[in-house]
Design an enzyme around this catalytic site. Structure first.
Site, PDB file in Angstrom:
ATOM      1  N   ALA A  47       0.838  -1.205   0.000  1.00 19.90           N
ATOM      2  CA  ALA A  47       0.000   0.000   0.000  1.00 19.90           C
ATOM      3  C   ALA A  47       0.874   1.256   0.000  1.00 19.90           C
ATOM      4  CB  ALA A  47      -0.940  -0.007   1.206  1.00 19.90           C
ATOM      5  N   HIS A 269      -5.585 -17.798  10.415  1.00 18.52           N
ATOM      6  CA  HIS A 269      -5.372 -18.505   9.142  1.00 18.52           C
ATOM      7  C   HIS A 269      -5.284 -20.006   9.399  1.00 18.52           C
ATOM      8  CE1 HIS A 269      -3.893 -19.539   5.228  1.00 18.52           C
ATOM      9  NE2 HIS A 269      -3.833 -18.274   4.850  1.00 18.52           N
ATOM     10  N   ARG A 340     -11.445 -18.641   5.455  1.00 16.11           N
ATOM     11  CA  ARG A 340     -10.453 -18.967   6.488  1.00 16.11           C
ATOM     12  C   ARG A 340     -11.053 -19.142   7.871  1.00 16.11           C
ATOM     13  NH1 ARG A 340      -5.738 -14.835   4.367  1.00 16.11           N
ATOM     14  NH2 ARG A 340      -5.266 -16.042   2.507  1.00 16.11           N
ATOM     15  N   HIS A 432      -3.103 -14.190  11.709  1.00 11.47           N
ATOM     16  CA  HIS A 432      -2.490 -13.878  10.429  1.00 11.47           C
ATOM     17  C   HIS A 432      -2.706 -12.438   9.978  1.00 11.47           C
ATOM     18  CE1 HIS A 432      -1.155 -14.227   6.364  1.00 11.47           C
ATOM     19  NE2 HIS A 432      -2.353 -14.047   5.862  1.00 11.47           N
ATOM     20  N   ARG A 466     -11.327 -11.628   6.027  1.00  4.70           N
ATOM     21  CA  ARG A 466     -10.807 -11.342   4.684  1.00  4.70           C
ATOM     22  C   ARG A 466     -10.702 -12.615   3.870  1.00  4.70           C
ATOM     23  NH1 ARG A 466      -6.094 -11.885   2.413  1.00  4.70           N
ATOM     24  NH2 ARG A 466      -4.750 -11.961   4.238  1.00  4.70           N
TER      25      ARG A 466
END
Length: 669
Positions: A47, A269, A340, A432, A466
């Site tokens: 980013a 994760h 996940r 994670h 996510r």
């Protein structure tokens, strides 16, 4: 304070037209004026690097800061599996809308529609941008870019470069940055850590940074500041994050007035190498891409699991009917590619029930046996070998798997000393990624004017969980395609401001505050090293705010963290001095912030009386053990305002409105 503070500034109009219409209407800065405007970018991962390169290319003067010795060391390189984009190369039904839908559903309906749609919309441009930079994406037989599947979706939309996608993407962004450094448009400050944000007249106007080599404190001014410093997973001590990853830049920004959103939304994760003992300082992730071909299982019988744990039985000894492929059994539609949070909880449930397969009982198998044979048969036919024997099929299959995942298998063997081509990998969930972060509006601006947050440092697109391969997508979307537009709208009002002086009293006060904190830590002269406190905090976080949470545990965590923080300031021992290179002091400053964030994290989890995504409250689950959301009372973003201590933080809510998606219980069955 009123709810109106949380104006997310979502543009009017139909979802698919919002971003285009918005870009047509924002204020611009002319090229002649851009060269008079300074921007600070903190963090040079995907980013930060993509934002810095793009802003400098546009003509702004950019200063970048990272605590590593080079931007190439950013933790973005550890993202292995790929990057999502809705290009529908496979012709399997993908579209911008479907990527948008999968992301909102994957995040358990706790993300802002307009931001997610924009992300899906610009995703296709990212791939073209990266190919133009020379990122060596995998290609199929016909020379087209190849795709694979990832968790939580029924299409193949993940572009990849073997098992090192993050690294290749970062090298692309870094080369773009280097071009601007060479042109004099980026001043790069490596081995520098931001320790405070400076506000002048309520606007972000600079930072206090510490030169980690000399120990000197420095003042840097700008017309706007971008925080792109990654996530806070290391609050758990053991995580898949790099050892240096921390919350300091974001937390200091929060303490200066930026609201912190959804701190309890952390991703566990499912495919990490299991913990081997108390001596460990970090965990290693095996890419989610492995779930494309690896099948996850445990023994179906308790006695077999026990025999394996005691070393009397090998996994390869078990017949197919004695194996429980529990994800395929519970979620037939998505199988091993469920999201996940779902995969992690299912693995924990099996291990808690006694079916774990390593000595600690906290591991399940990820098995490539059937994929190797499947690929081997296909390859032998392609090579014209009609009745290949089993050994040939296996050898050819291993070659195919090596081409796809070779470096991941090599990494596993180095760490565990087992050959995953011959025996199944062992995996277990671990911390994670953090979906929470600084609250930002549609422009990626925090509640502090002139302070922006990008990538994992903001809370933006992932809701409560996510989807795999979306972190790289969000980081690059923010940096290449969103921030360069939105920040210009704000900076258009600064074309006459001129340079910001670092002699202002606000800079002096911020620098003194940082110095005072460092001196207090060094002068504590206690008995315990920093890691003693970090490990203690990690244990509280994992046991009480980890994969499963409940009211009692969270209340205990809040008290225990507050007590630990108090003890830390009294009894921490930091050798060396404030003025000079001092890595123990660096660590102490980061852990001091974790000790505050951890308490807010627990407070946020206690406040959210529902389960959603990575936030699993034991009191709120279905009969089948799935997350039970409460959309009536909790369909909002929690945005916390700092009021002097985590316990006094004030909650602001951003209600989430869904006009383009029907909100329903998530099902991957």
């Amino acid at each position: 304070m009123t709810m109106s503070v949380l104006d997310s500034k979502i543009p009017e109009g139909p979802l698919a037209e919002k971003w285009t219409k918005y870009k047509n209407e924002i204020e611009l800065v002319s090229p002649a004026n851009k060269r008079n405007i300074d921007i600070i970018v903190v963090g040079t991962g995907l980013a930060g690097a993509s934002a810095a390169a793009s802003l400098a290319e546009l003509g702004y003067n950019v200063k970048t800061f990272c605590f590593q010795d080079s931007p190439r060391r950013a933790h973005s390189i550890a993202a292995q599996g790929g990057i999502n984009a809705a290009k529908n190369y496979q012709g399997d039904g993908d579209s911008t809308y479907r990527l948008f839908y999968d992301t909102v559903k994957g995040g358990d309906y706790r993300a802002r529609e307009a931001n997610v749609y924009r992300l899906a919309e610009v995703s296709a441009n990212i791939i073209d941008q990266c190919v133009a930079q020379g990122v060596p994406f995998a290609r199929d037989y016909g020379g087209q870019l190849d795709n694979r599947s990832f968790g939580g979706v029924l299409v193949s939309r993940t572009f990849y470069a073997k098992g090192q996608t993050g690294q290749q993407l970062l090298l692309g962004a870094y080369s773009a940055m280097n071009r601007q450094i060479n042109r004099g448009k980026i001043k790069s400050y490596n081995r520098h850590e931001m320790l405070d944000l400076v506000l002048v007249d309520g606007k972000a106007r600079g930072i206090i940074a510490r030169d980690l080599v000399t120990g000197a404190l420095e003042r840097h001014s700008a017309h706007a500041v971008v925080i792109a410093s990654g996530g806070y997973g290391n609050v758990f001590f053991l995580s898949t994050n790099a050892m240096g990853s921390n919350v300091t830049a974001a937390w200091k920004t929060h303490k200066r007035g930026a609201y912190f959103a959804n701190p309890c939304f952390t991703q566990i994760h499912p495919t990490c190498i299991p913990v081997s003992g108390d001596h460990q300082s970090k965990l290693t992730l095996m890419s989610e891409s492995l779930r494309n071909d690896g099948r996850i299982w445990v023994p179906a019988k308790l006695e077999d699991a026990q025999a394996i744990r005691e070393g009397r039985l090998k996994p390869t000894d078990l017949a197919e009917e004695d194996r429980d492929y529990f994800l395929e059994r519970r979620y037939p539609a998505f199988g091993n590619l469920v999201p996940r949070d779902v995969a992690s909880r299912a693995a924990k449930e099996r291990c808690d029930a006694g079916f774990g397969v390593n000595k600690t009982g906290e591991a399940v198998y990820l098995d490539f046996g059937s994929a190797i044979m499947r690929y081997g048969k296909e390859k032998s036919l392609v090579m014209g070998i009609k009745d290949a024997d089993q050994a040939t099929i296996r050898r050819l299959g291993e070659e195919v798997v090596e081409a796809k995942y070779g470096n991941l298998f090599q990494m596993y063997e180095k760490i565990v000393d087992q050959n995953p081509y011959k025996t199944p990998m062992m995996i277990y969930p671990a911390v994670h990624y953090t979906m929470g972060g600084l609250w930002v509006d549609y422009n990626l601006q925090t509640t502090i004017p002139g302070c922006y947050a990008a990538g994992e440092a903001n809370f933006s697109e992932h809701g409560a969980n996510r989807l795999g391969a979306s972190a790289l997508m969000q980081g690059l979307a923010d940096g290449y395609f969103v921030l360069p537009y939105t920040i210009g709208d704000y900076l258009s009002k600064d074309i006459r401001t001129g340079k910001i002086s670092t002699d202002l009293p606000e800079f002096e006060a911020a620098e003194q505050a940082v110095r005072a904190q460092m001196e207090a830590l060094v002068n504590a002269n206690g008995t315990h090293p920093v890691d003693y406190y970090h490990k203690k905090l990690g244990k509280i976080m994992w046991n009480k705010c980890g994969m499963a949470r409940n009211e009692q545990g969270l209340k205990e965590a809040i008290e225990e963290i507050a007590a630990l923080r108090e003890d830390f300031y009294k009894n921490v021992k930091i050798p060396g001095t404030v003025n000079g290179k001092n890595q123990e002091l660096e660590k102490a400053l980061r852990v001091a912030d974790f000790l505050e964030l951890g308490e807010l994290f627990a407070k946020d989890a206690l406040n959210r009386n529902e389960s959603c995504g990575g936030h699993f409250r034991e009191e709120f689950q279905t009969e089948e053990g799935e997350a039970l959301r409460d959309d009536e009372n909790f369909r909002f973003v929690s945005a916390w305002e700092y009021k002097g201590a985590p316990k006094d933080a004030v909650l602001h809510k951003e209600e989430l409105i869904y006009e383009n998606i029907k909100v329903k219980a998530r099902s991957y069955k």
